[in-house]
Every structure is written in C-alpha cells, then in structure tokens.
Design a protein around this motif. Structure first.
Motif, PDB file in Angstrom:
ATOM      1  N   LEU A 207     -46.135 -22.093 -11.961  1.00 15.81           N
ATOM      2  CA  LEU A 207     -46.251 -21.109 -10.895  1.00 15.81           C
ATOM      3  C   LEU A 207     -47.653 -20.511 -10.849  1.00 15.81           C
ATOM      4  N   ASN A 208     -48.204 -20.176 -12.005  1.00 17.80           N
ATOM      5  CA  ASN A 208     -49.539 -19.596 -12.060  1.00 17.80           C
ATOM      6  C   ASN A 208     -50.606 -20.592 -11.603  1.00 17.80           C
TER       7      ASN A 208
ATOM      8  N   LYS B 224     -50.165 -22.980  -9.335  1.00 14.89           N
ATOM      9  CA  LYS B 224     -50.051 -23.045  -7.880  1.00 14.89           C
ATOM     10  C   LYS B 224     -50.660 -21.804  -7.231  1.00 14.89           C
ATOM     11  N   ARG B 225     -50.384 -20.630  -7.807  1.00 13.31           N
ATOM     12  CA  ARG B 225     -50.916 -19.387  -7.243  1.00 13.31           C
ATOM     13  C   ARG B 225     -52.442 -19.349  -7.357  1.00 13.31           C
ATOM     14  N   LYS B 226     -52.974 -19.894  -8.443  1.00 15.11           N
ATOM     15  CA  LYS B 226     -54.422 -19.911  -8.627  1.00 15.11           C
ATOM     16  C   LYS B 226     -55.090 -20.830  -7.602  1.00 15.11           C
TER      17      LYS B 226
ATOM     18  N   GLN C  25     -53.983 -21.453  -4.655  1.00 15.37           N
ATOM     19  CA  GLN C  25     -53.869 -20.816  -3.348  1.00 15.37           C
ATOM     20  C   GLN C  25     -54.744 -19.570  -3.242  1.00 15.37           C
TER      21      GLN C  25
ATOM     22  N   MET D  51     -54.372 -16.795  -4.988  1.00 15.36           N
ATOM     23  CA  MET D  51     -53.605 -15.580  -5.266  1.00 15.36           C
ATOM     24  C   MET D  51     -53.763 -15.208  -6.739  1.00 15.36           C
TER      25      MET D  51
ATOM     26  N   THR E 121     -52.508 -14.349 -10.524  1.00 13.52           N
ATOM     27  CA  THR E 121     -51.472 -14.965 -11.351  1.00 13.52           C
ATOM     28  C   THR E 121     -50.357 -13.982 -11.619  1.00 13.52           C
ATOM     29  N   TYR E 122     -49.176 -14.520 -11.860  1.00 12.57           N
ATOM     30  CA  TYR E 122     -48.002 -13.707 -12.151  1.00 12.57           C
ATOM     31  C   TYR E 122     -48.014 -13.351 -13.627  1.00 12.57           C
TER      32      TYR E 122
END
Length: 174
Positions: free
Chosen positions: A16-17, A19-21, A23, A25, A27-28
């Motif tokens: 998830l982190n 993918k967010r990076k 994009q 965004m 990180t969670y």
C-alpha cells in the motif's frame, strides 16, 4: 494477532505504501504492529579491540622477523594484518540488539535471529548494569550488559517490566 497474520498485515502495508508513494501521496503510518515493537541497540567494542591488538602484534612480529631474516616478501603478513583489521571493523559496525515485540523478544545470536515467545520465558532479572532473560528448558539465559555491549539497560529494564507485567512473567531486581 498471530505472527503469520502480522506478517500479512505488514506485507500489505508495504505494498500500500509503495502504491501511495508512486501516486505522490503520503505513506500510511497507522500500524499497530510497529507501535508495539521496541529495539534496543548496543555496540560491540571488546572483541574489535582484541582483534586490533592481535593485528598490531602480528604486524610487529612480521616486520621484526622479516628484518632478522632479510626476507623482503612481507605481503602475506600484511594481508593477514589487514584481514584482522577488516574483521574488527565488521564486528564493530554490526550492532547487537534486543527487539521487544508484543508477544516475544528476539536478538541476534550466532549470526541468526533468535526469538523467545512470552510463554518460553521463565523470569527476567534486572540489575543496575545488566538484564538477564532466563528461558525455560534449553533456551538458556540471554545476558545484555552495559559494560560489554553498551546497552541502555535502564530503558531496557523498564520496557521489559512492562512486557513481563502484560504476560505475567516474574521479574527479579538485584
């Protein structure tokens, strides 16, 4: 949570982190697993000092023997001295640690990570300069010392007391 479930959660969190990076965004960060893990690191310095002293001794003996015999080929002696220095540096840079997780403790022993579950710990002994985790059966004792490996034994002892209280493990203070 069981350890296999914790591994799945952390693996999915990493994906998830990533993918967010990608994009753009942030990180969670919210992970219950990382919040419950404390790592106490030390520093090995005794064995590197001994190895450096041996390297100096071999350098002195090798150069004295070369002068006495008139042999100008000292390459193997200096290779050995260099390898002793390299080994001392490798041991010094590799930090020993105690990792306290939610239901287990782990450390590096004999180049492998050893783990003791809370049910495998008989008792914990806390002294002013050392902490001893006594395992049941063949597990043996894990000794963490301020003098030998420069651990922060006071903070380590406080965190181990919390761990022991949560898992009903007896604690001895010396």
């Amino acid at each position: 949570m069981s350890r296999s479930w914790e591994r799945k959660v952390s693996k999915n969190m990493q994906q998830l982190n990533k993918k967010r990076k990608k994009q753009g965004m942030s990180t969670y960060q919210g992970s219950a697993i990382s919040d419950t893990m404390d790592v106490f690191k030390g520093r090995k310095y005794v064995l590197p000092i001994v190895l450096l002293a041996l390297a100096a001794l071999y350098a002195l003996l090798g150069s004295a023997a070369a002068k006495a015999t008139g042999d100008s080929n000292e390459v193997l002696n200096w290779v050995g001295v260099g390898l002793y220095i390299l080994l001392a540096l490798m041991i010094f840079l590799r930090k020993p640690y105690l990792k306290i997780e939610r239901a287990s403790v782990s450390t590096m022993k004999f180049n492998r990570e050893r783990r003791l579950a809370a049910s495998e710990i008989e008792k914990i002994k806390i002294a002013s300069g050392s902490v001893v985790i006594q395992g049941k059966g063949k597990a043996g004792n894990w000794v963490f010392s301020r003098m030998i490996n420069l651990y922060d034994t006071q903070a380590m002892g406080e965190r181990l007391e919390e761990f022991a209280k949560a898992h009903h493990i007896p604690v001895e203070h010396h």
